[in-house]
Scaffold this motif. Structure first.
Motif, PDB file in Angstrom:
ATOM      1  N   SER A   1       0.734  -1.281  -0.005  1.00 17.58           N
ATOM      2  CA  SER A   1       0.098   0.286   0.123  1.00 17.58           C
ATOM      3  C   SER A   1       0.840   1.165  -0.026  1.00 17.58           C
TER       4      SER A   1
ATOM      5  N   GLU B   1       8.927  13.267   1.362  1.00 20.22           N
ATOM      6  CA  GLU B   1       8.261  13.246   2.736  1.00 20.22           C
ATOM      7  C   GLU B   1       8.822  12.278   3.621  1.00 20.22           C
TER       8      GLU B   1
ATOM      9  N   GLU C   1       3.761  10.035  12.582  1.00 20.61           N
ATOM     10  CA  GLU C   1       2.926  10.259  11.181  1.00 20.61           C
ATOM     11  C   GLU C   1       2.326   9.308  10.504  1.00 20.61           C
ATOM     12  N   ILE C   2       3.170   8.227  10.507  1.00 21.46           N
ATOM     13  CA  ILE C   2       2.482   6.939   9.672  1.00 21.46           C
ATOM     14  C   ILE C   2       1.205   6.615  10.186  1.00 21.46           C
TER      15      ILE C   2
ATOM     16  N   HIS D   1      -2.944   7.504  -0.792  1.00 22.44           N
ATOM     17  CA  HIS D   1      -3.409   8.512  -1.357  1.00 22.44           C
ATOM     18  C   HIS D   1      -4.993   7.985  -1.899  1.00 22.44           C
TER      19      HIS D   1
ATOM     20  N   TYR E   1      -4.963   6.937  -5.458  1.00 21.89           N
ATOM     21  CA  TYR E   1      -4.068   5.750  -5.827  1.00 21.89           C
ATOM     22  C   TYR E   1      -5.131   4.456  -5.795  1.00 21.89           C
TER      23      TYR E   1
HETATM   24  C1  HEC Z   1       0.236   7.402  -4.463  1.00 18.27           C
HETATM   25  C2  HEC Z   1       1.242   7.733  -3.673  1.00 18.27           C
HETATM   26  C3  HEC Z   1       1.204   7.441  -2.535  1.00 18.27           C
HETATM   27  C4  HEC Z   1       0.904   6.421  -1.619  1.00 18.27           C
HETATM   28  C5  HEC Z   1       0.749   4.848  -2.243  1.00 18.27           C
HETATM   29  C6  HEC Z   1       1.159   6.725  -0.186  1.00 18.27           C
HETATM   30  N1  HEC Z   1       1.415   7.833   0.070  1.00 18.27           N
HETATM   31 FE1  HEC Z   1       2.040   8.894   1.808  1.00 18.27          FE
HETATM   32  N2  HEC Z   1       2.223  10.571   0.602  1.00 18.27           N
HETATM   33  C7  HEC Z   1       2.112  10.795  -0.550  1.00 18.27           C
HETATM   34  C8  HEC Z   1       2.500  12.197  -0.894  1.00 18.27           C
HETATM   35  C9  HEC Z   1       2.596  12.909  -2.187  1.00 18.27           C
HETATM   36  C10 HEC Z   1       2.755  12.759   0.303  1.00 18.27           C
HETATM   37  C11 HEC Z   1       3.022  14.023   0.804  1.00 18.27           C
HETATM   38  C12 HEC Z   1       1.987  15.091   0.842  1.00 18.27           C
HETATM   39  C13 HEC Z   1       0.596  14.708   0.928  1.00 18.27           C
HETATM   40  O1  HEC Z   1       0.364  14.478   2.254  1.00 18.27           O
HETATM   41  O2  HEC Z   1      -0.322  14.547  -0.179  1.00 18.27           O
HETATM   42  C14 HEC Z   1       2.829  11.711   1.360  1.00 18.27           C
HETATM   43  C15 HEC Z   1       2.846  11.809   2.817  1.00 18.27           C
HETATM   44  C16 HEC Z   1       2.858  10.986   3.722  1.00 18.27           C
HETATM   45  C17 HEC Z   1       3.155  11.096   5.085  1.00 18.27           C
HETATM   46  C18 HEC Z   1       3.208  12.659   5.791  1.00 18.27           C
HETATM   47  C19 HEC Z   1       4.924  12.551   5.994  1.00 18.27           C
HETATM   48  C20 HEC Z   1       5.236  13.733   6.868  1.00 18.27           C
HETATM   49  O3  HEC Z   1       6.217  14.236   7.355  1.00 18.27           O
HETATM   50  O4  HEC Z   1       4.346  14.665   6.738  1.00 18.27           O
HETATM   51  C21 HEC Z   1       3.183   9.768   5.642  1.00 18.27           C
HETATM   52  C22 HEC Z   1       3.327   9.418   7.106  1.00 18.27           C
HETATM   53  C23 HEC Z   1       2.652   8.883   4.631  1.00 18.27           C
HETATM   54  N3  HEC Z   1       2.512   9.572   3.578  1.00 18.27           N
HETATM   55  C24 HEC Z   1       2.561   7.807   4.747  1.00 18.27           C
HETATM   56  C25 HEC Z   1       2.049   6.919   3.824  1.00 18.27           C
HETATM   57  C26 HEC Z   1       1.773   5.396   4.298  1.00 18.27           C
HETATM   58  C27 HEC Z   1       2.043   4.607   5.833  1.00 18.27           C
HETATM   59  C28 HEC Z   1       1.200   4.677   3.108  1.00 18.27           C
HETATM   60  C29 HEC Z   1       0.756   3.197   3.033  1.00 18.27           C
HETATM   61  C30 HEC Z   1      -0.363   2.868   3.882  1.00 18.27           C
HETATM   62  C31 HEC Z   1       1.258   5.792   2.184  1.00 18.27           C
HETATM   63  N4  HEC Z   1       1.871   6.921   2.618  1.00 18.27           N
HETATM   64  C32 HEC Z   1       0.860   5.441   1.049  1.00 18.27           C
HETATM   65  C33 HEC Z   1       1.884   9.779  -1.383  1.00 18.27           C
HETATM   66  C34 HEC Z   1       1.490   8.423  -1.400  1.00 18.27           C
END
Ligand code: HEC
Length: 160
Positions: free
Chosen positions: A54, A88, A108-109, A120, A123
């Motif tokens: 994911s 990020e 944050e995760i 997202h 996605y």
């Molecule tokens: C399609 C792309 C995409 C996927 C899939 C995705 N992310 Fe993200 N993620 C992003 C983007 C782009 C950002 C930065 C800005 C935002 O919040 O949109 C982000 C930001 C984050 C942040 C914030 C980091 C910060 O320091 O603020 C975290 C934590 C995070 N994602 C965790 C996850 C986790 C855990 C998963 C899986 C469960 C995941 N993301 C799946 C694109 C994605």
């Protein structure tokens, strides 16, 4: 009238073809095996497979680029998301983060998945299997909470 329609159709077609030449770069930077999250922290198998399924496409250097990332204008948005996501949070470069940054990212995760901000929403339109169940969210948060305490000594030093 028909000529006007033909001209409009031709212009639209040309524009669609034309934008295909604007190609931002898709990258998969090399992965240093010692710097990955998996090498630097203990990640339970279940959590690992959730992250792989994911998150890794946008938060690691091992992105599986989908076919539509070849087709403008979708490609622009996909490449932007991956680049921004990696900036990020990049699990392939976890070992280069300071201890403080790791702690913050772990928090944050859990926050992002609990609030259903990640993965997202866009996605999920295509990657249905990436959607997190309640038990996936719980597994992630149990892990981040344990990791932010327990993995301290193991992950204390950042590598370049
Ligand atoms: C399609 C792309 C995409 C996927 C899939 C995705 N992310 Fe993200 N993620 C992003 C983007 C782009 C950002 C930065 C800005 C935002 O919040 O949109 C982000 C930001 C984050 C942040 C914030 C980091 C910060 O320091 O603020 C975290 C934590 C995070 N994602 C965790 C996850 C986790 C855990 C998963 C899986 C469960 C995941 N993301 C799946 C694109 C994605």
């Amino acid at each position: 009238m028909r000529t006007a329609l033909k001209i409009i159709a031709a212009v639209i077609l040309l524009a669609i073809v034309g934008i295909q030449f604007v190609r931002p770069e898709r990258t998969n930077p090399p992965v240093n095996g010692e710097a990955t999250l998996q090498a630097r922290a203990s990640v339970p198998g279940e959590v690992n497979s959730i992250l792989e399924r994911s998150c890794n496409d946008c938060h690691s250097n091992a992105t599986t680029w989908p076919w539509y990332s070849n087709v403008a204008p979708m490609s622009w948005s996909v490449i932007e998301h991956v680049n921004h996501g990696r900036e990020e949070l990049n699990f392939s470069e976890w070992g280069t983060y300071s201890e403080q940054r790791r702690q913050r990212k772990l928090e944050e995760i859990c926050e992002e998945v609990t609030e259903r901000h990640m993965p997202h929403p866009q996605y999920l339109w295509i990657h249905w299997d990436a959607e997190l169940s309640d038990s996936d969210v719980k597994a992630i948060c149990d892990w981040t909470k344990a990791a932010s305490g327990a993995d301290l000594p193991e992950t204390a030093s950042a590598i370049e």
